[in-house]
Motif scaffolding. Structure first.
Motif, short mmCIF file in Angstrom:
data_model
loop_
_atom_site.label_atom_id
_atom_site.label_comp_id
_atom_site.label_asym_id
_atom_site.label_seq_id
_atom_site.Cartn_x
_atom_site.Cartn_y
_atom_site.Cartn_z
N ASN A 2 0.84 -1.21 0.00
CA ASN A 2 0.00 0.00 0.00
C ASN A 2 0.87 1.26 0.00
O ASN A 2 1.06 1.91 1.02
N VAL A 3 1.41 1.59 -1.16
CA VAL A 3 2.35 2.72 -1.24
C VAL A 3 1.66 4.04 -0.91
O VAL A 3 2.32 5.01 -0.50
N CYS A 4 0.35 4.09 -1.04
CA CYS A 4 -0.36 5.34 -0.73
C CYS A 4 -0.39 5.65 0.76
O CYS A 4 -0.76 6.75 1.17
N SER A 5 0.00 4.66 1.58
CA SER A 5 0.07 4.88 3.03
C SER A 5 1.47 5.25 3.48
O SER A 5 1.68 5.53 4.67
N TYR A 6 2.43 5.26 2.58
CA TYR A 6 3.80 5.61 2.95
C TYR A 6 3.88 7.09 3.35
O TYR A 6 3.25 7.95 2.72
N ALA A 7 4.67 7.38 4.37
CA ALA A 7 4.86 8.77 4.80
C ALA A 7 5.47 9.57 3.66
O ALA A 7 6.42 9.14 3.01
N GLY A 8 4.90 10.73 3.40
CA GLY A 8 5.41 11.61 2.36
C GLY A 8 5.00 11.25 0.95
O GLY A 8 5.42 11.93 0.01
N VAL A 9 4.20 10.22 0.79
CA VAL A 9 3.74 9.79 -0.54
C VAL A 9 2.26 10.10 -0.66
O VAL A 9 1.47 9.76 0.23
N PHE A 10 1.87 10.74 -1.75
CA PHE A 10 0.49 11.18 -1.93
C PHE A 10 -0.06 10.62 -3.22
O PHE A 10 0.56 10.73 -4.28
N CYS A 11 -1.23 10.01 -3.11
CA CYS A 11 -1.89 9.40 -4.26
C CYS A 11 -3.12 10.20 -4.66
O CYS A 11 -3.71 10.92 -3.85
N ALA A 12 -3.50 10.07 -5.92
CA ALA A 12 -4.67 10.77 -6.44
C ALA A 12 -5.14 10.03 -7.69
O ALA A 12 -4.38 9.24 -8.28
N PRO A 13 -6.39 10.27 -8.11
CA PRO A 13 -6.84 9.68 -9.37
C PRO A 13 -6.02 10.22 -10.55
O PRO A 13 -5.66 11.40 -10.58
N LYS A 14 -5.74 9.38 -11.50
CA LYS A 14 -5.03 9.81 -12.69
C LYS A 14 -5.91 10.80 -13.46
O LYS A 14 -7.09 10.53 -13.71
N PRO A 15 -5.38 11.97 -13.83
CA PRO A 15 -6.23 13.00 -14.47
C PRO A 15 -6.94 12.52 -15.73
O PRO A 15 -8.08 12.93 -15.98
N THR A 16 -6.29 11.65 -16.49
CA THR A 16 -6.91 11.19 -17.74
C THR A 16 -7.73 9.92 -17.57
O THR A 16 -8.35 9.46 -18.53
N ASP A 17 -7.72 9.35 -16.36
CA ASP A 17 -8.50 8.14 -16.09
C ASP A 17 -8.76 8.07 -14.59
O ASP A 17 -7.96 7.52 -13.83
N SER A 18 -9.87 8.61 -14.15
CA SER A 18 -10.16 8.72 -12.72
C SER A 18 -10.36 7.37 -12.04
O SER A 18 -10.39 7.29 -10.81
#
Length: 433
Positions: free
Chosen positions: A78-94
């Motif tokens: 779960n890389v989105c839970s790593y400190a300092g790492v921020f995840c988001a929907p891909k702009p061209t494919d939500s």
């Protein structure tokens, strides 16, 4: 004499960069693993799998000191839970979640940037301010097609200007200040659609490229380098976007080009602590939005003209257009013409009014001109309001008010002066540049 082991290790860690000594390529993307292989996990999508490879390679093969345990949470899929790492929907494919940002500001991590960071192909923000990263930037970073902000300030990066930056077509914010980059600034830098450029406090040389005028930046800070050369006359072409330009302590020579007067949107213009010569261009009075103007600590001559007369401190053009006029303290042009002569053999004359509310400028006015300088003009009675101490420390020493000044009006009795201008002192104010 035997060196204590602890001190020897400290010296080695401060100067040794594994990226340079290990012979590791900075162009190929070949994952090195001390963590679980990605085949042992299931990932929501291939992009997060590649992000796992990049971050685990960085942690296990390219970070050799993490005193705050900032990367302690960097384990598992779960890389989105790593400190300092921020995840988001891909702009061209939500429907796809991707790693959009990495922010390790202030983590005090020592290491280098591995070429595997190119696997973070959706990265828009990379902030590594105030760490101990060293070495060169890997050329594979040119694959970060969506990178919008790159902040590598206050690290130990070395070598010439990282040309990989020139291939980042989405980049708008570049901060490389407080590193050990050297050599020339490439002309192509100012052809990029950047909004902010911070290159101050490195070891860049070779002058400011004439392509400067092609840049659409609003802020450019090149201070505290050894650039030399002139300020290009093409600077006038930046009139539509430029808001701040700081070039102090860059070993600049030549004159201030009159084209600077075309910069109608600029609020801060600082070329102090250089070797500029010639007359202060009258076009500086055309800077409609200026708030801080510092041409001090140069070898300039001439007068600063405001309105119909010559004023030491003048209302801004915006202030003069107001009806009724703005109070002086709301529209004062903060101008430091300090140290316009380089040696005591050359005197400097400043003509005009020493305006009321002068003490408001105590935080930005810098260093004296010369004991031999002369002031002609009116000292207003408003200086009695906490101004006398400031006048002594910043202006009496600078302009010789206490001993060799000539006034065309009587100094108000309320303005008392002490000290002598033969101990002219002062210096730069504290600054992030």
């Amino acid at each position: 004499m035997a060196w204590p082991l602890g001190l020897l290790l400290l010296l080695l860690s401060s100067s040794f960069c594994p990226a340079l000594s290990a012979g590791k390529s900075t162009t190929a993307v070949e994952p090195l693993f001390a963590a679980k292989h990605p085949s042992q996990y299931r990932f929501p999508n291939p992009r997060l799998r590649r992000a796992y490879i990049a971050l685990q390679t960085w942690k296990t093969a390219a970070i050799f000191s993490d005193p705050q345990n900032f990367t302690a949470s960097w384990f598992g899929p779960n890389v989105c839970s790593y400190a300092g790492v921020f995840c988001a929907p891909k702009p061209t494919d939500s429907s796809l979640t991707v790693v959009a940002g990495v922010d390790l500001n202030g983590a005090d991590i020592a290491g280098f940037l591995p070429p595997e960071l190119a696997l973070l192909s959706d990265l828009a923000l990379l902030h590594l301010n105030s760490n101990r990263f060293c070495g060169d930037l890997p050329q594979t970073l040119n694959r970060l097609a969506f990178l919008y902000e790159l902040d590598l300030s206050n690290n130990r990066f070395t070598g010439e200007f990282p040309t990989v930056v020139l291939s980042l077509k989405s980049l708008r914010y570049l901060d490389l200040r407080f590193n050990e980059f050297e050599g020339p600034i490439p002309e192509a830098l100012f052809d990029l659609p950047l909004d902010a450029i911070f290159l101050n406090s490195n070891r860049f040389r070779g002058g400011i490229p004439s392509s400067l005028g092609s840049s659409p930046v609003s802020v450019v800070v090149l201070a505290n380098n050894d650039l030399g050369g002139c300020l290009p006359f093409t600077v006038g072409k930046m009139e539509k976007t430029l808001n701040e330009m700081i070039l102090l302590n860059d070993n600049l020579t030549g004159c201030i080009p009159p084209e600077v007067g075309r910069l109608r949107k600029i609020t801060v213009f600082d070329v102090s602590f250089n070797k500029l010569q010639g007359r202060i261009p009258g076009s500086l009075t055309d800077l409609e939005s200026i708030e801080q103007l510092d041409v001090g600590r140069n070898q300039l001559t001439g007068k600063a003209k405001c309105g119909g007369g010559y004023d030491l401190l003048c209302p801004t053009p915006a202030m003069r257009k107001q009806s009724p006029p703005l109070p002086l303290e709301q529209g004062l042009l903060r101008i430091a013409i300090s140290a316009t002569a380089a040696s005591t053999s050359t005197s400097t004359s400043v003509f005009g009014v020493i305006a009321s509310k002068l003490f408001l400028l105590s935080t930005i006015l810098t260093a004296p001109i010369l004991p031999a300088a002369t002031v002609e003009g009116l000292v207003t009675s408003d200086l009695r309001r906490a101004a006398s101490t400031f006048i002594v420390t910043h202006w009496c020493f600078a302009f010789g008010i206490a001993s060799s000044s000539v006034f065309d009006s009587r100094v108000p009795a309320s303005a008392t002066f002490s000290g002598h201008n033969n101990s002219a002192g002062g210096g730069k104010t504290s600054s992030p540049i």
